[in-house]
Every structure is written in C-alpha cells, then in structure tokens.
Design a protein around this motif. Structure first.
Motif, PDB file in Angstrom:
ATOM      1  N   LEU A 167      36.216 -11.708 -46.617  1.00  0.00           N
ATOM      2  CA  LEU A 167      36.908 -12.719 -45.805  1.00  0.00           C
ATOM      3  C   LEU A 167      36.184 -12.987 -44.487  1.00  0.00           C
ATOM      4  O   LEU A 167      36.311 -14.069 -43.909  1.00  0.00           O
ATOM      5  CB  LEU A 167      38.342 -12.281 -45.536  1.00  0.00           C
ATOM      6  CG  LEU A 167      39.261 -12.270 -46.767  1.00  0.00           C
ATOM      7  CD1 LEU A 167      40.604 -11.639 -46.430  1.00  0.00           C
ATOM      8  CD2 LEU A 167      39.458 -13.680 -47.312  1.00  0.00           C
ATOM      9  N   THR A 168      35.423 -12.006 -44.017  1.00  0.00           N
ATOM     10  CA  THR A 168      34.635 -12.214 -42.798  1.00  0.00           C
ATOM     11  C   THR A 168      33.483 -13.174 -43.054  1.00  0.00           C
ATOM     12  O   THR A 168      33.183 -14.033 -42.211  1.00  0.00           O
ATOM     13  CB  THR A 168      34.076 -10.868 -42.281  1.00  0.00           C
ATOM     14  OG1 THR A 168      35.174 -10.018 -41.931  1.00  0.00           O
ATOM     15  CG2 THR A 168      33.176 -11.070 -41.068  1.00  0.00           C
ATOM     16  N   HIS A 169      32.858 -13.051 -44.210  1.00  0.00           N
ATOM     17  CA  HIS A 169      31.637 -13.815 -44.493  1.00  0.00           C
ATOM     18  C   HIS A 169      31.864 -15.072 -45.331  1.00  0.00           C
ATOM     19  O   HIS A 169      30.934 -15.874 -45.491  1.00  0.00           O
ATOM     20  CB  HIS A 169      30.608 -12.923 -45.190  1.00  0.00           C
ATOM     21  CG  HIS A 169      30.067 -11.843 -44.307  1.00  0.00           C
ATOM     22  ND1 HIS A 169      30.719 -10.647 -44.125  1.00  0.00           N
ATOM     23  CD2 HIS A 169      28.957 -11.788 -43.527  1.00  0.00           C
ATOM     24  CE1 HIS A 169      30.021  -9.891 -43.293  1.00  0.00           C
ATOM     25  NE2 HIS A 169      28.955 -10.566 -42.912  1.00  0.00           N
ATOM     26  N   GLY A 212      38.911 -13.044 -32.197  1.00  0.00           N
ATOM     27  CA  GLY A 212      39.727 -11.933 -32.690  1.00  0.00           C
ATOM     28  C   GLY A 212      40.613 -12.296 -33.865  1.00  0.00           C
ATOM     29  O   GLY A 212      41.454 -11.497 -34.286  1.00  0.00           O
ATOM     30  N   GLN A 213      40.446 -13.472 -34.412  1.00  0.00           N
ATOM     31  CA  GLN A 213      41.232 -13.855 -35.582  1.00  0.00           C
ATOM     32  C   GLN A 213      40.457 -14.860 -36.435  1.00  0.00           C
ATOM     33  O   GLN A 213      39.608 -15.597 -35.935  1.00  0.00           O
ATOM     34  CB  GLN A 213      42.574 -14.445 -35.178  1.00  0.00           C
ATOM     35  CG  GLN A 213      42.477 -15.707 -34.337  1.00  0.00           C
ATOM     36  CD  GLN A 213      43.849 -16.234 -33.954  1.00  0.00           C
ATOM     37  OE1 GLN A 213      44.868 -15.564 -34.129  1.00  0.00           O
ATOM     38  NE2 GLN A 213      43.886 -17.448 -33.424  1.00  0.00           N
ATOM     39  N   ARG A 214      40.772 -14.878 -37.711  1.00  0.00           N
ATOM     40  CA  ARG A 214      40.091 -15.788 -38.622  1.00  0.00           C
ATOM     41  C   ARG A 214      40.811 -17.134 -38.646  1.00  0.00           C
ATOM     42  O   ARG A 214      42.014 -17.221 -38.413  1.00  0.00           O
ATOM     43  CB  ARG A 214      40.036 -15.201 -40.036  1.00  0.00           C
ATOM     44  CG  ARG A 214      39.242 -13.912 -40.129  1.00  0.00           C
ATOM     45  CD  ARG A 214      38.992 -13.530 -41.578  1.00  0.00           C
ATOM     46  NE  ARG A 214      38.352 -12.228 -41.641  1.00  0.00           N
ATOM     47  CZ  ARG A 214      39.007 -11.083 -41.789  1.00  0.00           C
ATOM     48  NH1 ARG A 214      40.335 -11.090 -41.901  1.00  0.00           N
ATOM     49  NH2 ARG A 214      38.358  -9.939 -41.822  1.00  0.00           N
ATOM     50  N   ALA A 215      40.046 -18.160 -38.967  1.00  0.00           N
ATOM     51  CA  ALA A 215      40.628 -19.494 -39.099  1.00  0.00           C
ATOM     52  C   ALA A 215      41.629 -19.511 -40.247  1.00  0.00           C
ATOM     53  O   ALA A 215      41.459 -18.829 -41.263  1.00  0.00           O
ATOM     54  CB  ALA A 215      39.517 -20.511 -39.344  1.00  0.00           C
ATOM     55  N   ASP A 216      42.682 -20.278 -40.067  1.00  0.00           N
ATOM     56  CA  ASP A 216      43.721 -20.400 -41.087  1.00  0.00           C
ATOM     57  C   ASP A 216      43.398 -21.600 -41.991  1.00  0.00           C
ATOM     58  O   ASP A 216      42.993 -22.652 -41.500  1.00  0.00           O
ATOM     59  CB  ASP A 216      45.080 -20.590 -40.413  1.00  0.00           C
ATOM     60  CG  ASP A 216      46.230 -20.337 -41.385  1.00  0.00           C
ATOM     61  OD1 ASP A 216      45.973 -19.750 -42.452  1.00  0.00           O
ATOM     62  OD2 ASP A 216      47.367 -20.753 -41.071  1.00  0.00           O
ATOM     63  N   TYR A 217      43.575 -21.439 -43.277  1.00  0.00           N
ATOM     64  CA  TYR A 217      43.286 -22.540 -44.205  1.00  0.00           C
ATOM     65  C   TYR A 217      44.029 -22.299 -45.513  1.00  0.00           C
ATOM     66  O   TYR A 217      44.402 -21.162 -45.833  1.00  0.00           O
ATOM     67  CB  TYR A 217      41.771 -22.645 -44.464  1.00  0.00           C
ATOM     68  CG  TYR A 217      41.114 -21.364 -44.951  1.00  0.00           C
ATOM     69  CD1 TYR A 217      41.141 -21.009 -46.304  1.00  0.00           C
ATOM     70  CD2 TYR A 217      40.473 -20.500 -44.061  1.00  0.00           C
ATOM     71  CE1 TYR A 217      40.545 -19.844 -46.754  1.00  0.00           C
ATOM     72  CE2 TYR A 217      39.876 -19.336 -44.497  1.00  0.00           C
ATOM     73  CZ  TYR A 217      39.912 -19.004 -45.848  1.00  0.00           C
ATOM     74  OH  TYR A 217      39.325 -17.845 -46.301  1.00  0.00           O
ATOM     75  N   PRO A 218      44.267 -23.350 -46.313  1.00  0.00           N
ATOM     76  CA  PRO A 218      44.958 -23.182 -47.596  1.00  0.00           C
ATOM     77  C   PRO A 218      44.014 -22.633 -48.670  1.00  0.00           C
ATOM     78  O   PRO A 218      42.794 -22.833 -48.603  1.00  0.00           O
ATOM     79  CB  PRO A 218      45.409 -24.598 -47.943  1.00  0.00           C
ATOM     80  CG  PRO A 218      44.403 -25.481 -47.273  1.00  0.00           C
ATOM     81  CD  PRO A 218      44.001 -24.761 -46.002  1.00  0.00           C
ATOM     82  N   VAL A 219      44.567 -21.947 -49.648  1.00  0.00           N
ATOM     83  CA  VAL A 219      43.806 -21.397 -50.772  1.00  0.00           C
ATOM     84  C   VAL A 219      44.492 -21.816 -52.069  1.00  0.00           C
ATOM     85  O   VAL A 219      45.716 -21.739 -52.186  1.00  0.00           O
ATOM     86  CB  VAL A 219      43.717 -19.858 -50.696  1.00  0.00           C
ATOM     87  CG1 VAL A 219      42.983 -19.300 -51.922  1.00  0.00           C
ATOM     88  CG2 VAL A 219      43.029 -19.417 -49.420  1.00  0.00           C
TER      89      VAL A 219
END
Length: 652
Positions: free
Chosen positions: A526-528, A570-577
């Motif tokens: 999820l980081t990459h 400090g947080q990942r972008a939010d997006y639909p999956v």
C-alpha cells in the motif's frame, strides 16, 4: 408508438443432456461417447466443410437380417438420405473402447462400410485413436486401404493424399486436441519413450508443421503408399529432416545444433498423417491453446509450485488492465505463457480492428497492414521469464502457434539481481520500464528463498517490526531466514513497473491479504502502490490440479514523489477500490465444466454466431456467419472484467 424487440427466450436443455450439433433440436444423453461424436460432427462440418444437410446421425444400416444404427453417415451431394447414397461412414466410441475390440472396434466400422454399397471412406475414432479407410472393391471382393485422412468436401483423392494450402483445415473443435493426444500416446507406445520425452518429440513435429505452413510448398505430408513401405517412410523422414533443419536454424535458442527428429520412420510417418490436414497457424486461438495446454500440462508440471493459470482467469485479468499497442508487457513467472498469449491476442485484436476501420472494411488490405504491425508489436513488447528451461521452451512453441512473440522469452531467475541476468535480457531495461505485468508467481513455504544475496535486495526480504501505537510496520536491518517466493515476487513486480503508470495483475494466496503476521507485506504494498481492484477467486479455480484459495490483485505503482508526500503527511491518500467475487468459474473441483441452470435444474442455452469456414457446392472455401446454440458456461469472470472497466470509467 415505438416497440422494443424482446430478446429471444433462452433455450433449456435437461440436465445430463446435450443438443445435437446437426439438427440443433435433438437432446442426446451426455456420455463420453456422445462427447466424441459431437466434436467429430463439429469437425466434419467446420473443418472438413461437409454441409449439415448431407449429414445424418444414428442412421439405420442393414447388417445381415437386422438393422443397426451407424453413428454418422455423410451422403453424396444432391442425393436423398439412403444407405446406397452414403459416401462416408464414421463410428465414434468413448476413450474406454479400443480399436481392437472385436465388437465395437474398427471391425464394426468395416461392417458398416460393407453394408453401404457405394460408400468410399470410413473413420473410426474414440478421440484418442483414429483410423481412416478407403473402401476398395476388386473382382467383387471388398477390401479396406488405410489412408491418412478422409477427404474434405469436394476434395479430389490425389489432393487428399497431399493437401494444398487452401485445403488445410483450421481447427475449430476438440478434434485438434484429440490429434495431439493421439500422436503423444502413439510416440510413447511405439517409440519406447516416457511421456515427457514423447512430448518433446511431438514438439519438434509441431514446429515442423508450422515451418511448412510458412513455406512456399507443402512438404509435411505422407501418402497411403508411403506409409506401407520402408522406402516410402524413409522418403517422408527425408522431407521432415529437411524441415527440421530449417526449424533449428530459425530457433537456435530452443534447439541445439545436434538436435534431430529421433523417431523411427514408421512412427514419424503415422504422426505426419495425423497432423498434415490441419492449419495450425489459421486455427482458432482458444482451440489450439486448449489442445496444446492439455499436452503440456500432463508432462511439464514441476515440483516448484507450478500450476497453470486457467484461461478464463487470464482473459479476465487482461480485459481488466486492457493493454495497448506499444506498451511493454511482462510475466516474470510465465509458465506456459497463458497470460502473455491472452494479453498479446487482446492487443492484436485491437490492431486488426483499427486497420479494418482505416481501410473501410477492406479485409485484404487491413490484414496486410495489420500483419506488419503485429510482427513489430510481438517482437518489441512481449517479455516472459521462467526459471524452468523446459517451460520456457514449451512457451516459445505456444507463442509461435499464437502469432509469435517467442523472441521475448527467457530462461532466468526473476528474483535474482537484474545485473545477474543474461546480457540480452538486461538490454531490455525492465526494472522501472514495464507498462503492464500479469503474473501467477509460484506459491508455497515448501519453496523457501533462503539465499541471503537474494533476500538482501528486497525490503520484504528483511524482518519487520509492528508498532501498536502507530499501527504501522517498520523494516529492520536484519534479513529473514527465508521467504516464500510469492512475497518476494510482489516486490519484484512492483519494482519492474513504470512509476506512476505501470500496472500489474497478480494472483496471490489469500493469506497475504489477511494473515496478521503478514501485515508488513500489505504495508509495503500500500505504500508503493495504489490498489485498483481485488477479486476473490472461487476455491475451485485451480482444481483439479491444486486446492488453493487465491485472489487477483490489480495495482498501479506510485511515483517516488507520491510516496514522499504521503510519508510527510503521515497518512495515505484516500481512494475507491473495485471489489468483486468470482464465485462462478465454469468448472467444478473435478475439472468438469458447469453450466447455467434454471430453477428446475435445466441447463440454459443461447444462440452464438461465429465466422466459420465453409465450402460451397464447388468446394470453394469462404467465411460465413453461422449461428448455433451453446450451453451458457457458469462463469462470471467476463462480467467482472466488464464491470471493472465501467467502474474505472465512472471514477476517472
């Protein structure tokens, strides 16, 4: 007032029945023998071009004082259906019945041929074995001459002995799979080879057949006369040796200078007789793919977690990522090339449609220009790696049969440092340069990667610590003692992709997506990457070969800038999956096909229109649309792919 036409009501067929191919109405018992008969009927109509109107199924034939029913009779043109007008007699059996059986073997066929006074040809087959005869009458005595094949509709006897290019049959049914199995079993039984060794000899013959189809004159043939004498068999061997010399020169990465066709002349001659009537290059992609995979799968399954990806899963992944011309496509664990072939043919279909549109539906011009584009695309944009050299060789063959692209296949350990790959592979510039990856990497703790020189390349080759307070995993400087290969393949695949645009479809065991102890793998992923889709596959997806619960994961690699920005915030972008469950995959745990049923258990059929090669009254071959009823496979992978493309369009 405007009326909208309603779709035709689905045709229902009772469970355990199948629809007769000739009349499209009769429901016949679904038995192994009936399966063979229906496939031979499809072959006689679609490949041998006999009109359905000339064909009768279970036609009564008088044998002595009683009447029995012959499986298939084909009558002379413009003649009523009567025993005296029969031209060709075909008898079909299940694979349990042997040709030597006194009651149901080839002698039964000969009795039918004797009872049909004007019949000329006969065929007996159980799918595995096949024998063809020409009925001879001399001095009032009936005799039977074994011939390589029965003629195509309108074909002269001399042409049947040595077919012309325009008379080669494009396989559209399982008859080609029967032929491959028949040849494979014949080599094993008559050459004294184990089945894997027999496979490689068959592979040489398939290469020779394709080489012959690309030449100016047909040399891949044998006549009935040549089969009967040692001298004739040696003549055939001479022709095939010449063809194989050309194959060896064209494919030095597959065949060594010392390689030859190591088959006895009578064995070789028989194999040629079974394959000479087909055009492998013109055959339907799915038909020859299925035939080839049946042979490969029974010979090359290794002990390194190799289980080949079902074609409907390959097609779903390819349709979801929708690769385009000019995009570099890679499978770092390509096996027999299922993903690469599905992806390549997906792009080739786009090329052909584009050329057809450009040339205003002039098929001749469109095909000429498409051929050049396809050749360049296949040579430049298809790359496959596999550690098993035999699988690489088999995949090259598969690619050659499916529009080529074989030049981009390499025997290599994908998990090694790319600097240790061969020079020609390194020259491809794969790390960070791949547009689309499709892969089903080898799974399992029984295949541990414990080489520290391999592990140290990977973040996921190190140990990780979990911080409960931050709910985060952090990599340590220490190496794992070992890692299952699929975990390292995840990182390798992502590193191969182009940052920002590179996308991958990866088949993974469900433990990676849910096991608590593997949270660091998900953290790294999820980081990459941006997660595009997750499709939960049916437990029977890889049955009957192996029981493993898997998911198909679609990801897109992030850029270094995107990763840095998320780390700083400090947080990942939010997006639909996109999420889906492939709970219908078209077969059960035994590998038997499953079909859509109504509430009463009847199997649903639907009309399917296909372009089929048929012959007119003068024997001229043309492509015409034909509609037939087919059972609806209980498989929702195609619908999942369509739903994903629509979802992607809605969220772009």
């Amino acid at each position: 007032m405007t009326f909208t036409a309603l779709p035709p009501a689905p045709v229902l067929i009772q469970q355990g029945k199948l629809l007769d191919f000739i009349d499209g109405k009769t429901q016949r018992q679904e038995t192994p023998e009936e399966y063979v008969r229906q496939e031979i009927l499809k072959s006689l109509v679609r490949e041998y071009h006999y009109p359905k109107a000339h064909v009768a199924v279970e036609f009564p034939v008088p044998i002595g004082s009683k009447k029995t029913r012959a499986d298939i009779l084909i009558f002379a043109p413009n003649k009523p259906h009567a025993v005296e007008n029969a031209f060709l007699v075909v008898e079909c059996k299940s694979d349990k019945v042997k040709s030597t059986d006194r009651k149901e073997g080839v002698e039964q066929l000969k009795s039918y041929l004797t009872a049909c006074p004007n019949a000329v040809y006969g065929m007996w087959t159980n799918g595995v074995e096949r024998f063809c005869y020409r009925r001879m009458v001399e001095g009032g005595k009936v005799d039977f001459d074994e011939v390589p094949d029965v003629p195509i509709f309108g074909q002269k006897e001399d042409d049947a002995e040595r077919p012309r290019f325009d008379q080669l049959k494009a396989a559209t049914s399982d008859a080609l799979m029967f032929a491959f199995k028949r040849c494979h079993n014949y080599i094993a039984a008559n050459q004294g080879l184990q089945k894997p060794e027999a496979f490689w000899e068959l592979l040489k013959l398939i290469f020779c057949k394709i080489q012959d189809e690309r030449s100016d004159a047909i040399d891949f043939y044998t006549t009935a006369t040549e089969r009967k004498s040692l001298n004739g068999q040696l003549v055939v061997k001479g022709r095939l040796d010449k063809l194989f010399n050309a194959v060896r020169a064209d494919f030095p990465a597959i065949f060594q200078p010392k390689d030859g066709i190591d088959l006895l002349p009578p064995v070789l001659t028989y194999l040629v007789s079974q394959l000479q009537g087909y055009s492998l290059l013109q055959s339907d992609v799915d038909v020859k793919g299925h035939a080839y995979e049946e042979i490969v799968g029974s010979n090359l399954r290794g002990d390194r977690g190799e289980f080949f990806t079902p074609r409907n899963l390959c097609d779903m992944a390819v349709a979801m990522l929708d690769p385009a011309e000019g995009q570099l496509m890679l499978d770092p664990a390509c096996g027999t090339g299922g993903f690469l072939i599905a992806g390549m043919n997906h792009v080739i279909e786009k090329i052909r449609k584009a050329e057809l549109k450009k040339w205003h539906n002039n098929e001749t011009q469109a095909e000429i220009h498409a051929r050049d584009r396809i050749k360049k695309y296949a040579a430049a944009c298809i790359v496959g790696l596999d550690f098993n050299p035999n699988l690489v060789k088999a995949t090259k063959m598969n690619m050659v049969m499916n529009n080529d692209g074989a030049g981009g296949l390499y025997q290599a350990n994908s998990l090694l440092n790319p600097l240790r790959w061969a020079d020609d592979l390194r020259a491809r510039g794969l790390p960070g340069g791949v547009d689309v990856v499709f892969s089903n990497p080898p799974f399992g703790s029984k295949l541990p990667i414990d080489d520290h020189t391999v592990l140290e390349q990977y973040d996921l080759g190190h140990t990780w610590q979990y911080d409960k307070a931050d709910d985060r995993w952090a990599r340590t400087a220490n190496l794992q003692k070992s890692q299952p290969p699929e975990i390292l393949f995840i990182e390798r695949i992502v590193r191969l992709l182009k940052p920002g645009t590179g996308r991958a479809a990866i088949v993974l065991p469900d433990g990676i997506l849910g096991a608590p102890g593997l949270g660091y793998v998900r953290e790294w992923l999820l980081t990459h990457c941006r997660l595009l889709a997750s499709v939960d596959m049916h437990p029977d997806t890889f049955q009957p070969n192996v029981s493993v619960q898997t998911s198909l994961l679609l990801v897109q690699r992030k850029t270094d800038t995107e990763i840095a920005l998320e780390a700083a915030s400090g947080q990942r972008a939010d997006y639909p999956v996109f999420m889906a469950v492939a709970n219908h995959i078209g077969h059960d745990k035994r590998g038997n096909r499953t079909y859509v049923r109504d509430e009463r258990g009847n199997e649903v059929m639907e009309p399917v229109t296909e372009l089929v090669r048929v012959a007119d009254a003068e024997g001229r071959v043309q492509y015409v649309p034909q509609t037939s009823l087919k059972k609806v496979l209980d498989d929702n992978t195609r619908q999942i792919a369509q739903a994903f493309r629509q979802w992607l369009a809605d969220h772009s």
